[in-house]
Scaffold this active site. Structure first.
Site, PDB file in Angstrom:
ATOM      1  CB  SER A   7      -0.897   0.032   1.238  1.00 27.98           C
ATOM      2  OG  SER A   7      -0.130   0.256   2.414  1.00 27.98           O
ATOM      3  CG  ASP A   8       1.463   5.808  -1.533  1.00 24.35           C
ATOM      4  OD1 ASP A   8       2.347   5.970  -0.671  1.00 24.35           O
ATOM      5  OD2 ASP A   8       1.351   6.545  -2.522  1.00 24.35           O
ATOM      6  CD1 TRP A   9       4.437   5.031   5.189  1.00 21.70           C
ATOM      7  CD2 TRP A   9       4.456   3.880   3.276  1.00 21.70           C
ATOM      8  NE1 TRP A   9       5.453   4.096   5.265  1.00 21.70           N
ATOM      9  CE2 TRP A   9       5.482   3.375   4.106  1.00 21.70           C
ATOM     10  CE3 TRP A   9       4.267   3.282   2.027  1.00 21.70           C
ATOM     11  CZ2 TRP A   9       6.319   2.332   3.730  1.00 21.70           C
ATOM     12  CZ3 TRP A   9       5.101   2.246   1.640  1.00 21.70           C
ATOM     13  CH2 TRP A   9       6.101   1.776   2.487  1.00 21.70           C
TER      14      TRP A   9
END
Length: 756
Positions: free
Chosen positions: A261-263
């Site tokens: 996941s992107d953060w």
């Protein structure tokens, strides 16, 4: 006798140890056998712990089994400094200063896959030296608009160019036993609303424009990890988008690595579990943004997931698939056989950064200021004794700032420093500020220069003009920087023109000295209303540690510029399809969804990509427009002549390839490199297609007077469009033209063939 007995005992002990050694620890075993062995030894709780973060940039391994943690590092232009366990701020280590490499727009501007391989190997070695498992890069999102704040991290407007340049980068990084993480998947083409954009784009456009670089990264580059983006696609968050993650990426393309996941991109436990996310980082739950270290159990794929399994609400098939993917990542990296040790700040890496910068700088204009004069570049040291450098970007650090690609460098040579070093003892070099843009550089606890200046804008110009009157050459170094609303993550540009009143500075300098070179440092196209009066123009980039040396190499002629634009430089936004036909800022969405953060809800907006596949030069061609500089443009200190192209076959069957041969001659007096570009045109199609599309290119080095035959091969994919009714690429029978050009509008010759 004793020796024989000892040997027998030693052999018995060794055999017993080998018999008891788990298969997953044996690096000589096949990867999938190791994965299944390790998977079978894990408890459900251990599996859950492996698929979510334990700190800002790490996720836990399984100490009981000797399975190591995963450590990620931001990229793609260098390895980010070490940060605190729960916070973005730097940890203030003393051994994490690195070599910064040029931004990926510069890499794309080299049009040279060999440079991409050098880049990947170099930055991957630095990541390995720091014992990173995953380097969070490269980025391959398409430059849909020049206002996108993060385009400097990407590879331009064309899917084919991005595809060819991303593959060797990945291979280079992963040759160091570090996983490349290709991002941001997918249709993440603006920053300001990246958290709340619901992108609506037709299937043909998706497949032909926005997915090809990701597809090449997986199928050809063999990427080990991939990062999903924040936005929604057709009403589903990308972290739980079954179509893009499961159906396209994993099933259709055969991706066997981990989706990260992107953060903070996860939103719902059941959604991410079933939607295809494998490794969750940065979720903003229970005050994690404030650094609460007990919050990781509250991630969507942590306690909540385990509880759903215990209560029988969900099975373990998805969990086992996620853990397999995480294990593959670990076995390919930290637990791989013969993993190199890496290196940091080596002479080779510094040289690589300089070479990539040299190859990516684009010469856009080089005229004589008077009818009888000579072109301003390269700088003539016989006639030039005094030089004035003007502009904030001549002294500004560009490695700090811009978002997650901000870097802590061992050194950064500014343009002024590069010129002063190269010209020391030969030319008198003076400097004037000219304008004040972003005076203080700071990000994540790292503080750069303080460039505060008490002078007014008028006084700054007056001081620069006063000195410009008495020098042989003026070099204005301006453009954008990495402040918010320029080239930076999380924000987009608010104007196409140069900020900080730079147009006024350029015009004032021209009024007193016609010998003016403009150096534009940016990761995006900018307006150039002064262009007709400026004799020489150089498109520079964020070049990292060796920025000033690379620029000096080109301006002085030590290196003949060979870069080509990876995007179009428009006259204005009226030439950009995304602004004329599509949505840029978005409209209220019918999904009813919202981005929730720290108690606030931000409604989702719909972004309609109504321009379809007509992005960049495709829109320019369709509407017969004339940009300032076309896609693929770039000139040199020498000249090139193209001979008549020939084709290997005039008629081919479906599935066959065709090769075009083009003789190219260096007709000037300086060695140089030219990029030969091939654009395919479907003469008659049952569907609307762009006028032409880049489908092959090759960079060729030539000595003065030398001729080489350049060969460009086209396969079925180069002739095809995506048919969403058949869910496949289709090459229709008929005539095709292949336009050979020095750029997208300078066509040197055409050949044709018939596809049966």
């Amino acid at each position: 006798m004793k020796r024989k007995l000892f040997s027998a005992v030693l052999m018995a002990i060794t055999m017993a140890a080998q018999a008891q050694t788990p298969i997953y620890l044996d690096v000589n075993q096949p990867l999938e056998k190791r994965v299944e062995d390790a998977l079978g030894r894990l408890t459900t709780h251990e599996k859950i712990s492996m698929i979510h973060a334990q700190s800002k940039f790490s996720s836990p391994g399984v100490p009981r089994l000797g399975i190591p943690e995963i450590w990620c590092a931001d990229g793609p232009h260098g390895v980010r400094s070490e940060v605190l366990w729960d916070e973005w701020n730097t940890a203030n280590w003393t051994n994490d200063s690195i070599t910064a490499f040029p931004a990926l727009t510069c890499l794309a501007a080299t049009w040279d896959p060999e440079m991409s391989m050098l880049y990947g190997k170099s930055v991957g070695a630095e990541a390995r030296y720091r014992n990173k498992t995953v380097l969070l890069g490269p980025g391959v999102n398409i430059c849909r608009s020049p206002l996108n704040g993060r385009s400097f991290e990407y590879m331009g407007e064309d899917p084919y160019l991005s595809s060819r340049m991303v593959v060797p980068y990945i291979q280079g990084v992963q040759s160091n036993g570090v996983a490349a993480c290709v991002k941001h998947y997918a249709v993440n083409n603006n920053e300001l609303t990246r958290f709340t954009s619901n992108v609506l784009v037709d299937e043909r456009t998706l497949r032909e424009i926005y997915l090809p670089a990701f597809e090449a990264a997986v199928k050809e580059g063999g990427a080990w990890t991939l990062m999903c983006s924040y936005n929604l696609f057709r009403g589903k968050w990308l972290s739980e988008n079954d179509y893009l993650l499961n159906q396209v990426l994993k099933k259709e393309w055969g991706f066997d690595g981990a989706v990260i996941s992107d953060w903070g991109a996860a939103h719902d436990t059941e959604g991410v579990v079933k939607g295809g996310l494998d490794l969750e980082y940065g979720s903003m739950t229970n005050g994690l943004t404030e650094g609460a270290s007990n919050a990781y159990a509250s991630y969507y794929m942590a306690d909540a997931y385990e509880k759903m399994i215990q209560e029988g609400k969900i099975g373990t098939d998805e969990l086992n698939d996620k853990v397999r993917r995480v294990l593959r990542t670990i076995f390919r990296t930290t637990m791989a056989a013969n993993r190199p040790f890496g290196s940091q700040n080596s002479e080779a890496h510094v040289a690589a950064a300089r070479a990539i910068g040299n190859a990516g700088i684009v010469l856009l204009k080089n005229d004589a200021p008077t009818k009888k004069g000579q072109p301003l570049l390269p700088i003539n040291l016989n006639t030039t004794k005094k030089i004035l450098v003007v502009g904030e970007n001549a002294i500004k650090m560009m490695t700090i700032g811009g978002g997650s690609s901000s870097l802590k460098v061992q050194h950064e040579i500014s343009p002024l420093q590069g010129l002063e070093s190269r010209l020391a003892g030969k030319v008198e070099v003076a400097y004037e500020r000219g304008y004040v843009g972003d005076p203080k550089v700071e990000q994540d606890g790292m503080v750069g220069q303080d460039l505060s200046d008490p002078r007014s804008a008028e006084q700054l110009i007056a001081d620069a003009v006063a000195k410009a009157k008495d020098v042989d050459l003026v070099i204005f170094v301006g453009g954008l920087n990495k402040a918010n609303q320029q080239d930076a993550e999380s924000s987009d540009r608010i104007e196409y023109g140069l900020p900080y009143g730079q147009d006024n500075v350029i015009n004032a300098l021209l009024a007193v000295n016609k010998n003016l070179v403009v150096v534009n440092i940016s990761g995006n196209a900018v307006a150039m209303p002064w262009l007709k009066n400026v004799p020489a123009l150089v498109q520079d980039w964020y070049l990292g540690s060796e920025a000033g040396n690379s620029l000096a190499d080109v301006l002085l002629g030590d290196v003949n510029p060979s870069g080509k634009l990876p995007f179009t430089i428009y006259t204005g936004l009226e030439q950009v399809g995304a602004h004329v036909l599509g949505d840029w800022e978005g409209k209220p969405s019918s999904t009813g969804k919202a981005w929730e953060i720290m108690g606030y809800k931000v409604p989702v907006t719909d972004l309609q990509y109504n321009e379809g596949m007509f992005v960049g030069y495709r829109y320019i061609d369709q509407n017969k427009l004339k940009p300032i500089f076309p896609f693929g443009y770039g000139i040199s200190y020498t000249t090139y002549a193209y001979g008549k192209p020939t084709i290997s076959k005039s008629v081919i069957n479906n599935g066959e390839t065709v090769t075009i041969t083009v003789p190219v001659t260096n007709t000037g007096k300086m060695a140089g490199s030219e990029v030969v570009q091939a654009y395919v045109q479907d003469v008659q199609s049952s569907v609307t297609r762009p006028t032409k599309e880049l489908k092959a290119f090759k960079k060729v080095a030539l000595q003065p007077g030398e001729t080489k035959e350049v060969q460009l091969t086209l396969d079925k994919r180069a002739m095809s469009f995506y048919d969403d009714s058949k869910k496949d690429w289709v090459a229709e029978p008929g005539m095709f033209n292949v336009l050979i050009g020095a750029n997208s509008q300078d066509i040197k010759g055409t050949v044709s063939f018939e596809l049966k």
